[in-house]
Every structure is written in C-alpha cells, then in structure tokens.
Design a protein around this motif. Sequence first.
Motif, PDB file in Angstrom:
ATOM      1  N   THR A   1     -12.663 -13.227  27.125  1.00 17.28           N
ATOM      2  CA  THR A   1     -14.090 -12.941  27.014  1.00 17.28           C
ATOM      3  C   THR A   1     -14.221 -11.460  26.738  1.00 17.28           C
ATOM      4  N   SER A   2     -15.094 -11.120  25.808  1.00 22.23           N
ATOM      5  CA  SER A   2     -15.266  -9.702  25.498  1.00 22.23           C
ATOM      6  C   SER A   2     -16.744  -9.356  25.389  1.00 22.23           C
ATOM      7  N   ASN A   3     -17.031  -8.124  25.689  1.00 21.44           N
ATOM      8  CA  ASN A   3     -18.357  -7.537  25.505  1.00 21.44           C
ATOM      9  C   ASN A   3     -18.178  -6.349  24.574  1.00 21.44           C
ATOM     10  N   ILE A   4     -19.036  -6.266  23.570  1.00 22.50           N
ATOM     11  CA  ILE A   4     -18.917  -5.193  22.588  1.00 22.50           C
ATOM     12  C   ILE A   4     -20.303  -4.647  22.278  1.00 22.50           C
ATOM     13  N   THR A   5     -20.416  -3.334  22.261  1.00 24.07           N
ATOM     14  CA  THR A   5     -21.597  -2.679  21.719  1.00 24.07           C
ATOM     15  C   THR A   5     -21.092  -1.780  20.615  1.00 24.07           C
ATOM     16  N   ALA A   6     -21.488  -2.091  19.389  1.00 23.07           N
ATOM     17  CA  ALA A   6     -20.997  -1.352  18.233  1.00 23.07           C
ATOM     18  C   ALA A   6     -22.111  -1.253  17.200  1.00 23.07           C
ATOM     19  N   GLY A   7     -21.937  -0.329  16.290  1.00 21.66           N
ATOM     20  CA  GLY A   7     -22.949  -0.200  15.256  1.00 21.66           C
ATOM     21  C   GLY A   7     -22.576   0.821  14.225  1.00 21.66           C
ATOM     22  N   VAL A   8     -23.587   1.212  13.480  1.00 19.96           N
ATOM     23  CA  VAL A   8     -23.409   2.250  12.464  1.00 19.96           C
ATOM     24  C   VAL A   8     -24.428   3.348  12.718  1.00 19.96           C
ATOM     25  N   ASN A   9     -23.972   4.574  12.555  1.00 19.00           N
ATOM     26  CA  ASN A   9     -24.822   5.757  12.701  1.00 19.00           C
ATOM     27  C   ASN A   9     -25.024   6.401  11.337  1.00 19.00           C
ATOM     28  N   ASN A  10     -26.032   7.230  11.255  1.00 14.43           N
ATOM     29  CA  ASN A  10     -26.282   8.035  10.056  1.00 14.43           C
ATOM     30  C   ASN A  10     -26.356   7.187   8.797  1.00 14.43           C
ATOM     31  N   LEU A  11     -27.059   6.085   8.868  1.00 14.38           N
ATOM     32  CA  LEU A  11     -27.238   5.210   7.720  1.00 14.38           C
ATOM     33  C   LEU A  11     -28.076   5.949   6.680  1.00 14.38           C
ATOM     34  N   THR A  12     -27.456   6.338   5.596  1.00 11.63           N
ATOM     35  CA  THR A  12     -28.145   7.131   4.580  1.00 11.63           C
ATOM     36  C   THR A  12     -27.681   6.732   3.188  1.00 11.63           C
ATOM     37  N   ILE A  13     -28.446   7.160   2.216  1.00 10.26           N
ATOM     38  CA  ILE A  13     -28.068   7.029   0.813  1.00 10.26           C
ATOM     39  C   ILE A  13     -27.725   8.418   0.318  1.00 10.26           C
ATOM     40  N   ARG A  14     -26.556   8.546  -0.270  1.00 10.06           N
ATOM     41  CA  ARG A  14     -26.138   9.814  -0.861  1.00 10.06           C
ATOM     42  C   ARG A  14     -26.108   9.658  -2.368  1.00 10.06           C
ATOM     43  N   LYS A  15     -26.694  10.617  -3.050  1.00  8.25           N
ATOM     44  CA  LYS A  15     -26.712  10.570  -4.513  1.00  8.25           C
ATOM     45  C   LYS A  15     -25.837  11.705  -5.023  1.00  8.25           C
ATOM     46  N   GLU A  16     -24.845  11.327  -5.807  1.00  8.54           N
ATOM     47  CA  GLU A  16     -23.949  12.304  -6.421  1.00  8.54           C
ATOM     48  C   GLU A  16     -23.953  12.045  -7.912  1.00  8.54           C
ATOM     49  N   GLY A  17     -24.669  12.881  -8.647  1.00 12.01           N
ATOM     50  CA  GLY A  17     -24.807  12.668 -10.081  1.00 12.01           C
ATOM     51  C   GLY A  17     -25.637  11.424 -10.322  1.00 12.01           C
ATOM     52  N   ALA A  18     -25.112  10.513 -11.143  1.00  9.47           N
ATOM     53  CA  ALA A  18     -25.832   9.283 -11.467  1.00  9.47           C
ATOM     54  C   ALA A  18     -25.539   8.169 -10.477  1.00  9.47           C
ATOM     55  N   ILE A  19     -24.660   8.398  -9.517  1.00 11.99           N
ATOM     56  CA  ILE A  19     -24.232   7.344  -8.598  1.00 11.99           C
ATOM     57  C   ILE A  19     -24.848   7.560  -7.218  1.00 11.99           C
ATOM     58  N   SER A  20     -25.412   6.489  -6.665  1.00 10.89           N
ATOM     59  CA  SER A  20     -25.902   6.493  -5.287  1.00 10.89           C
ATOM     60  C   SER A  20     -24.964   5.637  -4.464  1.00 10.89           C
ATOM     61  N   ASN A  21     -24.727   6.052  -3.226  1.00  9.44           N
ATOM     62  CA  ASN A  21     -23.945   5.178  -2.365  1.00  9.44           C
ATOM     63  C   ASN A  21     -24.509   5.144  -0.952  1.00  9.44           C
ATOM     64  N   LEU A  22     -24.303   3.980  -0.322  1.00  6.35           N
ATOM     65  CA  LEU A  22     -24.720   3.761   1.053  1.00  6.35           C
ATOM     66  C   LEU A  22     -23.628   4.314   1.947  1.00  6.35           C
ATOM     67  N   TYR A  23     -24.006   5.176   2.860  1.00  4.09           N
ATOM     68  CA  TYR A  23     -23.040   5.845   3.723  1.00  4.09           C
ATOM     69  C   TYR A  23     -23.429   5.615   5.176  1.00  4.09           C
ATOM     70  N   PHE A  24     -22.422   5.453   6.032  1.00  2.00           N
ATOM     71  CA  PHE A  24     -22.647   5.338   7.471  1.00  2.00           C
ATOM     72  C   PHE A  24     -21.359   5.664   8.204  1.00  2.00           C
ATOM     73  N   ARG A  25     -21.464   5.823   9.503  1.00  2.00           N
ATOM     74  CA  ARG A  25     -20.322   6.039  10.387  1.00  2.00           C
ATOM     75  C   ARG A  25     -20.300   4.894  11.394  1.00  2.00           C
ATOM     76  N   VAL A  26     -19.125   4.321  11.613  1.00  2.98           N
ATOM     77  CA  VAL A  26     -18.977   3.258  12.600  1.00  2.98           C
ATOM     78  C   VAL A  26     -18.927   3.885  13.991  1.00  2.98           C
ATOM     79  N   ALA A  27     -19.588   3.252  14.930  1.00  4.34           N
ATOM     80  CA  ALA A  27     -19.583   3.736  16.313  1.00  4.34           C
ATOM     81  C   ALA A  27     -19.405   2.546  17.254  1.00  4.34           C
ATOM     82  N   ILE A  28     -18.469   2.649  18.164  1.00  8.38           N
ATOM     83  CA  ILE A  28     -18.293   1.646  19.211  1.00  8.38           C
ATOM     84  C   ILE A  28     -18.539   2.355  20.529  1.00  8.38           C
ATOM     85  N   THR A  29     -19.604   1.936  21.209  1.00 15.38           N
ATOM     86  CA  THR A  29     -19.933   2.594  22.474  1.00 15.38           C
ATOM     87  C   THR A  29     -19.367   1.865  23.677  1.00 15.38           C
TER      88      THR A  29
END
Length: 152
Positions: A52-80
Amino acid sequence: HDCPLDLTFDLVQAPTLTFENNDIYAVIKYMDVNFRGFNASKNDFIQLFGITSNITAGVNNLTIRKEGAISNLYFRVAITEIHVDLKSTNVGPLPLLPAVADLLEHVIVDLAVPVFNDAFKGFDFPALFDNVAVSALHETFQFETDLLLPPI
C-alpha cells in the motif's frame, strides 16, 4: 511470450487534484499494488506480495516558454510525500522490506526526480500553435492558444 508476473494497481480512494499558482498536485492515498506470479502447477496466478502506498506528487512552475518560433510546455516534477508499506506476502518473511521501501523513497525523491528535472527541457508545441498560455488556479486548469491554419 506470456509474462509470468502480473502487477495490478487499485486506487482504494479516488485521487484528488489541487491547482494553485501554476502548480498541480495529485494526492493518491491508499493505492494498493499487487504482485502476482504464475503458478504452473495450478495453472493460475498466485499472490506474491502486496503493498500500500500514499503519494503526493505534482508539477511546479507550469509555464510556456517561447524560444524563437517554438513554444514549449515546461514544468518541474515535485514529490512531497511517498510512503510504501507491505500489506501481505506469500513468499515468506521480507525482513528487509522497510529498508528497501526507505531506499526506494530516497531513490525516487532524491535521485530520479532531480535527474529528470535537470534533463527535462519541455514539450515542444507544433508550429500550428501560437501565443500558447497555461495556468492552474483555484481548481481550474486553463490552456489558451491561437491556431495557425494554412490557407485552404
């Protein structure tokens, strides 16, 4: 070939999601994980052990970064929180399981997540998306974009 091992996940309680300040967290409480092995003499699977396991996890800093003509979805994984307990076993005593569970928790939180976060550069959006924005606030996840469609 058939796999002689079977792994099942059972969510005893529905997970909850929290959206706040472009962070998304999932809380999974009481997730049962069962490992079964194939017993050829019985021509059936038998329970090896269950946890049996208990987990609290997620993503932080959910943002869109635009570099030139390309956009990308960026985030950091966090397990608390991550916690693993042996609930049953049919393979004999597993005296080292608490130590293995602690080691697994540290490997995931202290090694795997930081390595992923250092290597992850985001998910690129195809060129047909422009002005992409994401936000997570007050139980709402929002995705906005302009679609660039070629002339017909």
